[in-house]
Motif scaffolding. Structure first.
Motif, PDB file in Angstrom:
ATOM      1  N   ALA A  89     -26.398  -6.237 -14.193  1.00 22.81           N
ATOM      2  CA  ALA A  89     -25.137  -7.168 -15.296  1.00 22.81           C
ATOM      3  C   ALA A  89     -23.554  -5.959 -14.961  1.00 22.81           C
ATOM      4  N   ILE A  90     -23.950  -4.693 -14.950  1.00 23.47           N
ATOM      5  CA  ILE A  90     -23.266  -3.887 -14.046  1.00 23.47           C
ATOM      6  C   ILE A  90     -21.929  -4.154 -13.267  1.00 23.47           C
ATOM      7  N   CYS A  91     -22.748  -4.819 -12.131  1.00 17.19           N
ATOM      8  CA  CYS A  91     -22.002  -5.700 -11.196  1.00 17.19           C
ATOM      9  C   CYS A  91     -21.183  -6.514 -10.885  1.00 17.19           C
ATOM     10  N   CYS A  92     -22.013  -7.696 -12.393  1.00 15.70           N
ATOM     11  CA  CYS A  92     -21.443  -8.808 -12.030  1.00 15.70           C
ATOM     12  C   CYS A  92     -19.571  -8.657 -13.056  1.00 15.70           C
ATOM     13  N   ALA A  93     -20.165  -7.624 -13.782  1.00 15.90           N
ATOM     14  CA  ALA A  93     -18.769  -6.953 -14.678  1.00 15.90           C
ATOM     15  C   ALA A  93     -17.473  -6.107 -13.674  1.00 15.90           C
ATOM     16  N   LEU A  94     -17.884  -5.228 -12.898  1.00 18.58           N
ATOM     17  CA  LEU A  94     -17.081  -4.766 -12.253  1.00 18.58           C
ATOM     18  C   LEU A  94     -16.125  -5.771 -11.418  1.00 18.58           C
ATOM     19  N   PHE A  95     -17.051  -6.262  -9.837  1.00 16.84           N
ATOM     20  CA  PHE A  95     -16.983  -7.156  -9.175  1.00 16.84           C
ATOM     21  C   PHE A  95     -16.556  -8.576  -9.102  1.00 16.84           C
ATOM     22  N   GLY A  96     -16.932  -9.204 -10.553  1.00 19.57           N
ATOM     23  CA  GLY A  96     -17.199 -10.698 -10.663  1.00 19.57           C
ATOM     24  C   GLY A  96     -18.201 -11.218  -9.339  1.00 19.57           C
ATOM     25  N   GLY A  97     -18.079 -12.706  -9.298  1.00 19.40           N
ATOM     26  CA  GLY A  97     -19.388 -13.086  -8.659  1.00 19.40           C
ATOM     27  C   GLY A  97     -19.525 -13.755 -10.317  1.00 19.40           C
ATOM     28  N   GLU A  98     -21.074 -14.198  -9.676  1.00 23.38           N
ATOM     29  CA  GLU A  98     -21.933 -14.783 -10.645  1.00 23.38           C
ATOM     30  C   GLU A  98     -23.215 -13.940 -10.836  1.00 23.38           C
TER      31      GLU A  98
END
Lengths: 319, 319
Positions: B154-163
């Motif tokens: 969740a952190i990565c998706c919030a920071l860097f986008g993507g699905e």
């Protein structure tokens, strides 16, 4: 191979306090060591590093960034404790042996004649076999020999095909022109021995070197001594490839310690179907990559032997 | 950073008995250690491994193959010496510390509310800072927390986008259906906090965990303590990514110890521009990859400090 010990290792892995497979290649290493040491649990208390040194007739063509005398000087440096391999051996408590193969008598220039006579090649192989003693937990094999990546490139091209430029790279630091000279020397060697390179041992004799032949012998002897082998970089792996071409199973007790930055090493590892343990852009030879990888083997054994099982630690298994 | 020490390391590398650059990333490591330890030569005598443990409200959604109680059980296993990280620490003489962050009080379920209050998040960061002591040569950071790869995704998706499906993988061994649940939980979290995730520290507070916040604090404190950092796998690197998003230079004293087999780790390392030292299909967490990489740092220091120079060994330089 001792499949019973390998199976015992697999069974123990399943009980250790970690998700199945979560230690990745450390688990593969533990199983491989058990299989080829012929015991469970495997051990990594007594590693040895062996460096074979030889000189090459083709050095006269200017195919190395360093003069031929550096082979002897570096052997002296190893004996005095100043090489990279000395420091790496100290880190993993490996016993280092350096074997000189008649440095004052380089092989013949393979662009003209066979690098070695049958007798010299056989004697170098026998020497490599004889120095293998029982009782070591792994053997890290490597070499020192000015111009030997040219010999290795010629061996690979003869064994696996492709063009000389696919296999010949900068070695210890050749410039572009030097690499071109090297490619020409490889091409000249292949052309000179054309039609006589069907037998992998003839490839070794005609294009190889004394230290490369000795490594071939050592790999075979390690198998009989139940000593798994770590292969170093391009020249060492070229020696192993001679055995691979005789029968791929001859390398089942060997792991590729690392992938070197030298151009030919990647296609060579692909050709013999070995995935390297380390990828650190090293290209030094002298068993440096193989010795560094001993630390991974020690870690794999330590985890395998020392970890608690789910039952011992009272940890819940997966839902 | 101490650029003078880094430059001294570069200058010494040039004199050592090897072709320039032939030790590859071992040379990079020695220069990096000198720069961030602020001394030449660098040292690797006192490594420490720190494992932060926390529990997660989202575990209730069945996003892990293991029940939440395993976090506490594994902490007990580490204290008793039975974990993989214990064996790995013993191999490299690393001092192991395990820090529990209120295991009986998991974070809130981030699909409903923020995982942490501002106070709890700040306190966890401060805790991670406070445990950093002076005098260690490297800090290997890692974590233990059932369900924390969901938080990391969740952190990565919030920071860097993507699905969400780009970042959520099987973790400790979820089946396909479990991964689907995990993807849904990540998507629900992102949707719940939509519009409030511009500030990286808010991403940490809303979607992170106590052990992840503690790692963020530790990374910062290590920099002030002149202690270079080895980042472990996916969850640990997600903590580092929070700092990266504030300012990429905040991670200059950190190296990625390895690339884990967990799906999100490769794109995450690419996003923060770190090339891992090891690639061994490990996916255990608990600082296992970071601790294993300490052996490479020790080897790098040993070569840098112990090798002879060309002049000392009387070895000829290149022609």
């Amino acid at each position: 191979p001792d499949l019973e010990s390998g199976t015992a290792a697999v069974q123990r892995q399943r009980q250790l306090t970690k998700p199945a497979g979560a230690l990745g290649r450390l688990e593969e290493i533990a199983e491989w060591l058990a299989t080829w040491q012929g015991r469970h649990p495997p051990q990594l208390e007594r590693p040895r590093t062996a460096v074979f040194a030889g000189n090459h007739g083709i050095a006269a063509h200017g195919v190395s960034a360093y003069p031929q005398e550096v082979t002897r000087q570096m052997v002296r440096n190893f004996i005095d404790g100043g090489g990279a391999v000395n420091q790496l051996c100290a880190e993993v408590d490996a016993d280092l042996r350096v074997y000189e193969l008649a440095l004052e008598e380089p092989t013949e220039d393979f662009t003209q004649v066979a690098a070695m006579s049958e007798e010299d090649c056989a004697r170098a192989m026998a020497y490599g076999m004889m120095v293998v003693e029982e009782g070591f937990d792994v053997m890290a094999l490597g070499e020192m020999g000015i111009a030997n990546t040219t010999s290795a490139a010629a061996i690979c091209c003869a064994l696996f095909g492709g063009e000389p430029r696919d296999w010949a790279g900068p070695g210890s630091g050749l410039d572009e022109e030097g690499v071109k000279r090297k490619v020409d020397v490889v091409a000249a060697g292949l052309s000179r021995h054309a039609g006589k390179l069907d037998d992998p041992l003839e490839v070794l004799r005609r294009l190889g070197g004394l230290e490369i032949a000795a490594i071939v012998g050592s790999i075979l002897a390690c198998r009989l001594a139940r000593t798994p082998v770590l292969l170093d970089g391009f020249a060492c792996t070229a020696a192993a490839a001679v055995l691979y071409r005789i029968d791929p199973r001859l390398l089942d007790h060997c792991m590729a310690a690392h992938i070197s930055a030298e151009r030919g090493h990647r296609p060579l590892l692909e050709a013999i179907g070995k995935r390297p343990l380390l990828d650190l852009d090293m290209r030094l030879g002298e068993a440096s990559g193989a010795t560094l990888a001993i630390s991974l083997l020690k870690a794999a054994c330590a985890c395998h032997v020392g970890m608690a099982t789910f039952a011992e630690a009272e940890v819940s298994r997966r839902t």
